[in-house]
Design a protein around this motif. Structure first.
Motif, PDB file in Angstrom:
ATOM      1  N   ILE A   1       0.835  -1.209   0.000  1.00 32.56           N
ATOM      2  CA  ILE A   1       0.000   0.000   0.000  1.00 32.56           C
ATOM      3  C   ILE A   1       0.872   1.263   0.000  1.00 32.56           C
TER       4      ILE A   1
ATOM      5  N   LYS B   1      -9.243   4.880   1.329  1.00 30.92           N
ATOM      6  CA  LYS B   1      -8.249   4.040   1.977  1.00 30.92           C
ATOM      7  C   LYS B   1      -8.334   2.638   1.389  1.00 30.92           C
ATOM      8  N   ILE B   2      -7.192   1.990   1.155  1.00 31.73           N
ATOM      9  CA  ILE B   2      -7.231   0.564   0.852  1.00 31.73           C
ATOM     10  C   ILE B   2      -6.407  -0.174   1.898  1.00 31.73           C
ATOM     11  N   TYR B   3      -6.752  -1.409   2.146  1.00 29.13           N
ATOM     12  CA  TYR B   3      -6.116  -2.144   3.239  1.00 29.13           C
ATOM     13  C   TYR B   3      -6.339  -3.638   3.044  1.00 29.13           C
ATOM     14  N   SER B   4      -5.513  -4.438   3.720  1.00 27.04           N
ATOM     15  CA  SER B   4      -5.716  -5.887   3.668  1.00 27.04           C
ATOM     16  C   SER B   4      -7.022  -6.194   4.376  1.00 27.04           C
ATOM     17  N   PRO B   5      -7.856  -7.069   3.804  1.00 22.77           N
ATOM     18  CA  PRO B   5      -9.125  -7.391   4.461  1.00 22.77           C
ATOM     19  C   PRO B   5      -8.863  -7.875   5.883  1.00 22.77           C
ATOM     20  N   PRO B   6      -9.663  -7.400   6.840  1.00 20.98           N
ATOM     21  CA  PRO B   6      -9.444  -7.840   8.220  1.00 20.98           C
ATOM     22  C   PRO B   6      -9.553  -9.360   8.296  1.00 20.98           C
TER      23      PRO B   6
ATOM     24  N   LYS C   1      -8.029  -9.266  -3.113  1.00 21.58           N
ATOM     25  CA  LYS C   1      -6.812  -9.238  -2.300  1.00 21.58           C
ATOM     26  C   LYS C   1      -6.792  -8.044  -1.344  1.00 21.58           C
ATOM     27  N   LEU C   2      -7.458  -6.949  -1.717  1.00 18.55           N
ATOM     28  CA  LEU C   2      -7.503  -5.777  -0.843  1.00 18.55           C
ATOM     29  C   LEU C   2      -8.932  -5.250  -0.744  1.00 18.55           C
ATOM     30  N   ASP C   3      -9.204  -4.533   0.346  1.00 21.34           N
ATOM     31  CA  ASP C   3     -10.496  -3.861   0.507  1.00 21.34           C
ATOM     32  C   ASP C   3     -10.296  -2.364   0.299  1.00 21.34           C
ATOM     33  N   ALA C   4     -11.352  -1.693  -0.130  1.00 21.79           N
ATOM     34  CA  ALA C   4     -11.285  -0.240  -0.286  1.00 21.79           C
ATOM     35  C   ALA C   4     -12.497   0.398   0.366  1.00 21.79           C
ATOM     36  N   ARG C   5     -12.257   1.553   0.989  1.00 16.89           N
ATOM     37  CA  ARG C   5     -13.359   2.374   1.504  1.00 16.89           C
ATOM     38  C   ARG C   5     -13.567   3.498   0.503  1.00 16.89           C
TER      39      ARG C   5
END
Ligand SMILES: Cc1cc2nc3c(=O)[nH]c(=O)nc-3n(C[C@H](O)[C@H](O)[C@H](O)COP(=O)(O)OP(=O)(O)OC[C@H]3O[C@@H](n4cnc5c(N)ncnc54)[C@H](O)[C@@H]3O)c2cc1C
Ligand SMILES: Nc1ncnc2c1ncn2[C@@H]1O[C@H](COP(=O)(O)O)[C@@H](O)[C@H]1O
Lengths: 261, 314
Positions: free
Chosen positions: A19, A227-232, B131-135
């Motif tokens: 990221i 925001k992007i992030y690794s899924p919890p 692979k990733l989540d986004a808000r």
């Protein structure tokens, strides 16, 4: 009939995704890029129509930084006639509507009848740009195309539904087809093709060239990734640790416990 | 603030995903209104209204008997106008993803695709194939959102519902529906298999399915399955494909080898009784639905596992 094929260059499917500092996208430096998987099928389908004498010209277009040239050159090597590279910092931060506006302007400028593109990009996963181009150009669109056939007046296509069913739809020649993977077997660029590609035109266009100043980019975007992030991680799987033999023993133990051995 | 939920008729009734939209709308918070499009759908529209959608607009016309992108887009646009909605929710199904973005572009709205949740003022969705989540946030006066089916519990409750006929001009539709073709008879029916061993793009080559995946399926007395890229590449026929556009399976044991776990694959196998995942990427989303995971090279693990299964059976 002229066909515009939209190609997005996306991180390679096996690229490591880290990221970026702003938290809103991934770090792009140092990773490999490739043509979006769906788009390769769209290009192949257009090239087949050219081989069959139905299409007179196949134009490829991509929006992105310098690296995108490589994707366009590959497409020219596969047989596309010319390329348009929409390159301008003004495009940065565009939402799907901004991307669609740009590609619709390219299609108009090129005098394209039909627009072929992917159902979905492997990075943004929006499935939005194709239908939006159709709406902006005032022509119909079909998504998830798994079969395409030219008719005297346009196209007869099969759209994929759930569970392997399809829907057969007829559209006029001026339309947008957003294709699904597996539609055809995609060719490779031949050595001869790659040599010939070097002489094919590749035009660079700015937002102003396309008459889009102020209508694209972050300023014009109505939606924004915060925001992007690794899924919890939820409870997830119990992970087996150790050597391959220990892992295999753990797997066999579980299969036995399930009463399946 | 009004939220318009676009119900979808499937096989004559409002599908479950449409009730999930009502639940999603309640998460956002606001006055819910509904829309039903079809031909002879008055009774189902009543149902939808009473079971949570409240005030439901009905676009009922013979020209809408089958999905038509142009006709449906016109109906949705008319309902947005009539309802004064500031948010429109559409299920991300094959008809939903065909029409939703068109409506957004036509109404100069913000568009959020395949959201599975709404929290703290933002829509949450997957990117990079899971692979990733986004808000994602919208700053538009009108936002069209397609919502992932199956991600929210269908709304169960009642509303003070009524229906209202919506006038839609359906002259000169630009596309023509010809027919729907259902999937042909399956030579390789996975729906009754007790054990399925599936391979994905990570298996790398068609001969590896014969050399590595099939032997484990055979040793376990099960069947072989695959993810979509395997079928797209022509390595295996379509009847091996598990997922939203393939078969939905519920075996006692599902072993996923070299499959990342994109939502369209998960939809087809997450109902399995027990799931084992073998993948070299410890962050692969498949480990989220698996009960047991092995991180490593499938070419090392699977042949040894096959041998161990054979030994245990001998
Ligand atoms: C409308 C629509 C419908 C779809 N329908 C379906 C469907 O029905 N079924 C389906 O499967 N997909 C479907 N998809 C596609 C889906 O989005 C994914 O692209 C697909 O599931 C990815 O397949 P994969 O996991 O095999 O490949 P990838 O995502 O590329 O994953 C490959 C995995 O293999 C692992 N790997 C690589 N080498 C090794 C090794 N040596 N050992 C162990 N692991 C290794 C990698 O770490 C990676 O996780 C659909 C998509 C759309 C848009
Ligand atoms: N930056 C871009 N340049 C060219 N084509 C694009 C771009 N972004 C999206 N597309 C096209 O739009 C399709 C759908 O993308 P998306 O709506 O992002 O899922 C892709 O498969 C591409 O064909």
């Amino acid at each position: 009939m002229k066909i515009l094929v939209c190609l997005k260059q996306v991180p390679h499917q096996d690229a490591r995704l880290d990221i970026a500092g702003d938290g809103a996208w991934i770090k792009e430096d140092g990773i490999k890029f490739e043509i979006n998987s769906y788009d390769a099928f769209a290009l192949e389908e257009a090239l087949r129509l050219k081989d069959a004498g139905v299409a007179t010209e196949v134009i490829v277009a991509s929006i992105g930084p310098d690296r995108v040239t490589q994707a366009l050159r590959t497409a020219l090597g596969m047989g596309a006639d010319r390329a348009v590279h929409a390159k301008d910092a003004a495009f940065d931060g565009s939402d799907a509507l901004g991307i669609a506006r740009t590609l619709a302007a390219v299609a108009k400028g090129a005098g394209a009848d039909a627009v072929f593109l992917g159902l979905m990009s492997d990075d943004a996963n929006a499935s939005a740009v194709g239908p939006m181009i159709g709406e902006l150009l005032g022509i119909p669109s079909a998504t998830g195309v798994v079969k395409e056939e030219k008719t005297p007046t346009g196209f007869r296509v099969e759209r994929e539904l759930e569970g392997g069913a399809v829907e057969v739809v007829e559209l006029p020649a001026a339309c947008v087809l957003a294709v699904q993977t597996g539609l055809n077997q995609v060719r490779y660029a031949s050595l001869k093709g790659i040599m010939a590609a070097k002489k094919k035109p590749l035009d660079v266009k700015t937002a102003a060239d396309l008459g889009l100043a102020g209508q694209v980019g972050a300023g014009a975007a109505k939606v924004k990734i915060q925001k992007i992030y690794s899924p919890p991680k939820s409870s997830g799987a119990q992970m087996l640790k150790g050597s391959t033999d220990e892992i295999v023993a753990g797997l066999v133990g579980k299969i036995k416990e399930l009463g399946l051995l | 603030m009004t939220i318009l939920v676009v119900g979808e008729i499937q096989k004559g009734i409002v599908r479950e995903a449409s009730y999930e939209l009502i639940a999603f709308a309640k998460k956002i918070g606001g006055d819910v209104k509904g829309l039903i499009i079809g031909s002879g759908v008055g009774a189902e529209a009543e149902n939808f209204a009473k079971k949570g959608a409240g005030h439901v607009y009905v676009a009922d016309d013979a020209a809408l008997a089958n999905y038509n992108v142009d006709g449906y887009a016109r109906a949705i646009k008319a309902a947005v106008k009539a309802s004064g909605a500031s948010t429109v929710l559409i299920s991300n199904t094959p008809s939903g993803w065909d029409v939703a973005a068109r409506v957004a572009a036509g109404l100069d709205a913000g568009f959020v695709s395949d959201a599975f949740n709404y929290a703290d003022g933002a829509f949450v969705r997957r990117v990079f194939n899971g692979k990733l989540d986004a808000r994602v946030v919208s700053t538009a006066a009108l936002t069209v959102v397609s919502v992932q089916p199956g991600a929210n519990k269908p709304f169960e409750g009642a509303a003070d519902g009524k229906t209202e006929r919506l006038a839609v001009d359906l002259g000169g539709l630009s596309t023509k529906f010809i027919e729907t073709k259902v999937a042909g008879a399956k030579g390789h029916d996975l729906s009754k298999a007790e054990i399925i061993v599936s391979g994905g793009r990570g298996v790398g080559a068609p001969e590896k399915f014969k050399e590595v995946i099939q032997p484990l399926a055979d040793a376990l007395g099960g069947q072989m399955g695959a993810s979509r890229p395997v079928v797209d590449a022509g390595w295996l026929p379509h009847e091996y494909q598990v997922g939203s556009s393939g078969q939905v399976v519920t075996p006692k044991l599902y072993v996923a080898c070299g499959i990342s776990g994109a939502i369209q694959h998960l939809v087809g196998m997450k109902g399995s009784n027990f799931i084992i995942a073998i993948n070299k990427d410890p962050d692969a989303p498949i480990f989220e639905v698996a009960q047991l995971g092995a991180v490593g090279d499938l070419f090392e693990i699977v042949p040894k596992l096959t041998a161990a299964v054979k030994a245990a059976k001998a």
